[in-house]
Scaffold this active site. Structure first.
Site, PDB file in Angstrom:
ATOM      1  N   SER A 159      -0.714  -2.380   3.532  1.00  0.00           N
ATOM      2  CA  SER A 159      -0.726  -3.329   2.428  1.00  0.00           C
ATOM      3  C   SER A 159       0.553  -4.183   2.431  1.00  0.00           C
ATOM      4  CB  SER A 159      -0.914  -2.568   1.104  1.00  0.00           C
ATOM      5  OG  SER A 159      -1.232  -3.443   0.055  1.00  0.00           O
ATOM      6  N   ASP A 174     -12.404  -1.958   0.110  1.00  0.00           N
ATOM      7  CA  ASP A 174     -11.072  -2.179  -0.464  1.00  0.00           C
ATOM      8  C   ASP A 174     -11.165  -3.165  -1.618  1.00  0.00           C
ATOM      9  OD1 ASP A 174      -8.373  -3.085  -0.884  1.00  0.00           O
ATOM     10  OD2 ASP A 174      -7.867  -2.432   1.146  1.00  0.00           O
ATOM     11  N   HIS A 217      -8.568   1.313  -0.349  1.00  0.00           N
ATOM     12  CA  HIS A 217      -7.169   0.960  -0.086  1.00  0.00           C
ATOM     13  C   HIS A 217      -6.245   2.181  -0.127  1.00  0.00           C
ATOM     14  CE1 HIS A 217      -4.394  -2.407   0.366  1.00  0.00           C
ATOM     15  NE2 HIS A 217      -3.576  -1.889  -0.522  1.00  0.00           N
TER      16      HIS A 217
END
Length: 279
Positions: free
Chosen positions: A146, A225, A258
């Site tokens: 991320s 995600d 995620h």
């Protein structure tokens, strides 16, 4: 550079060290973990950069990386995501301030005195690990998740001489074109958007930065995600790579979100990818 080892733990035949040291870049104490496999070394190393709200502990305890690292003979380094402490600027929001360093060197007040995570990772962290553990400073790779995937891609493209390979999990590939990045870059770098491109992986790749240095770039992205469309936008990096015929392996996975469960699933693939290029 001296390092204080706060604790050491036997793990898959190697040793996991939890460390603290003084950083000249941030002007604060910084924490990191380093796993060293069994043997004499020096070992090639992979650095993992974590995402928003994380510390060095998230990857260390949740990623399940050390069995694979031990088998592959890799050291694995995981730094904190920002400077911390009572004298360090912060914000009530989760996506700015402590825990949200974005792996850049801030130029704006009140962030500039301490938020220098680009310099920290490239200079201070690298020196701390190299000077205190049996790690080969010439055989280094980088990955991240991320915000940390953004950091891994941008630092690899800006400092290709430091890294033999780069990969990422669900990276923010174009922070200049997503809410997380626009908020952080405005605060840390100011309103002049022309200064932002140097910290955007898609813009760096589109400019031809480090093209040809990496034989492949590996990205894994979960299609479940929740941040995929609004924040991550992997297609932007894919398009930039295609412009310069940079080989990119972008794997899209149905159902994965995620979380660190996603990272656990594919961390072995990433470590193998790096080990092959660190020989």
């Amino acid at each position: 550079m001296s390092v204080e080892v706060l604790s050491s733990h036997r793990c898959f035949g190697g040793t996991l060290n939890i460390c603290r040291h003084a950083s000249a870049a941030t002007g604060t104490p910084m924490r990191f973990s380093v796993f060293v496999p069994e043997g004499k070394g020096p070992f090639p190393a992979v650095t993992f950069l974590a995402g928003l709200t994380c510390t060095e502990e998230n990857f260390t305890t949740k990623a399940g990386a050390y069995e694979a690292a031990s088998k592959l003979g890799l050291a694995v380094v995981a730094p904190d995501t920002s400077p911390r402490g009572p004298g360090v600027a912060d914000d009530e929001a989760y996506d700015l301030g402590q825990g949200a360093g974005f792996y850049i060197d801030a130029t704006e007040k009140p962030w500039a005195p301490h938020f220098a995570m680009e310099s920290y990772v490239i200079r201070d962290l690298a020196s701390a690990v190299r000077d205190n553990f049996p790690v080969d400073g010439r055989r280094q790779s980088i990955t991240g998740h991320s915000m940390g995937g953004h950091g891994a891609l941008t630092l690899a493209l800006k400092y290709p001489e430091h890294f033999r390979s780069v990969s990422a999990f669900a990276p923010i590939v174009s922070p200049t074109r997503c809410p997380w990045g626009e908020k952080a870059f405005t605060a840390y770098l100011g309103e002049d958007r022309s200064a932002w491109a140097a910290h955007d992986a898609s813009a760096l790749m589109a400019s031809g930065r480090a093209v040809g240095h990496f034989d492949d770039i590996l990205i894994d992205q979960g299609l479940g995600d929740q941040f995929l469309e609004g924040q991550l936008k992997p297609e932007l990096f894919e398009e930039a790579c295609a412009m310069h015929r940079q080989t990119l392996t972008l794997r899209r996975h149905e159902g994965y979100d995620h979380s660190y469960y996603f990272i656990q699933t594919f961390i072995g693939d990433h470590l193998t990818f790096h080990a092959e290029r660190l020989k």
